[in-house]
Design a protein around this motif. Structure first.
Motif: not given
Length: 267
Positions: A140-167
């Motif tokens: 899993y990849t864990t991200i923290v939203t701007i309103d401080n929610k912690v979200i765990q995203i499965p890496n299987g779907g994440l590696s096969n989807s579009s990713i926008i990196n703003y940094s």
């Protein structure tokens, strides 16, 4: 009868000696593996690696050494190597079928660690979420939203989807639309907006500024406005710009339109 008893005693002694040797090897081997893992954690050459890559390599090495120790013990106990290989193959197939989703996430985690579309601390948009990357594990990849929610995203779907990196890039363009009424002077509107941008503390003055009339809309003239800021300053600059534009328009009597309809009645 004595012959059978002697045979059973010999078998028991042989099995007992093998079992004793196996236990000793298990204890010593486990201690050696733990010591090697500790050495890997302290290895200076690993300090330059990403923390997630380092964690993966250490975990993989630990599991591989323990499997090797397990096979060695089975071999000492007299289990044929062909049987061990068959057992491991059957176990691998069964585990693979039971954990298809988990293996997909594991493969995705490895891909993310190899190709590194983002690193810890980046602000990304992926799988319908956006936030700052907190950690990248094997599953899993864990991200923290701007309103401080912690979200765990499965890496299987994440590696096969579009990713926008703003940094990734050091600078970002603020690209927005500013609307004014039809009775506004175009040149005056452009000058007021440009003055606002030039007075922004965080705008990059050396980068080009674009302010052009884009659309003759139903109730407004729409201007496209583009200018550059440092990536970490994006939202602060954007909000300040929108506030200052409204103040400048009020000061210069430039009207911001609202939807309206002219109705003509004929008798």
């Amino acid at each position: 009868m004595d012959k059978y008893i002697d045979k059973l005693v010999n078998i028991g002694v042989d099995l007992g000696s093998k079992l004793l040797v196996s236990i000793i090897i298990l204890i010593i081997g486990t201690k050696i593996i733990n010591a090697l893992v500790r050495c890997l954690k302290k290895e200076n050459r690993f300090k330059k690696l990403d923390i997630n890559v380092k964690s993966f390599l250490i975990s993989f090495s630990s599991i591989g050494l323990k499997v090797l120790l397990f096979i060695t013990i089975l071999s000492i106990l007299g289990i044929p190597m062909t049987s061990i290989i068959t057992l491991l193959g059957s176990a691998a197939v069964a585990i693979g079928l039971a954990l298809q989703g988990g293996l997909s996430n594991l493969a995705g985690g490895v891909m993310l660690l190899i190709f590194r579309p983002f690193v810890i601390g980046d602000f990304v948009e992926a799988s319908g979420y956006e936030g700052t990357v907190k950690s990248i594990s094997l599953f899993y990849t864990t991200i923290v939203t701007i309103d401080n929610k912690v979200i765990q995203i499965p890496n299987g779907g994440l590696s096969n989807s579009s990713i926008i990196n703003y940094s990734t890039m050091k600078t970002r363009m603020i690209n927005t639309i500013i609307s004014v009424s039809y009775n506004s002077d175009i040149d005056k509107v452009k000058k007021v907006i440009k003055d606002v941008i030039n007075n922004l503390e965080l705008s990059l003055k050396e980068e080009p500024i674009l302010i052009r009339l884009k659309t003759h809309n139903t109730s407004s003239l729409d201007f496209v406005v583009r200018f550059w800021v440092k990536s970490p300053d994006y939202w602060e600059t954007y909000f300040t710009f929108m506030e200052e534009v409204k103040k400048a328009f009020n000061k210069n009597k430039i009207e911001i339109p609202y939807p309206q309809m002219d109705v003509h009645i004929t008798k």
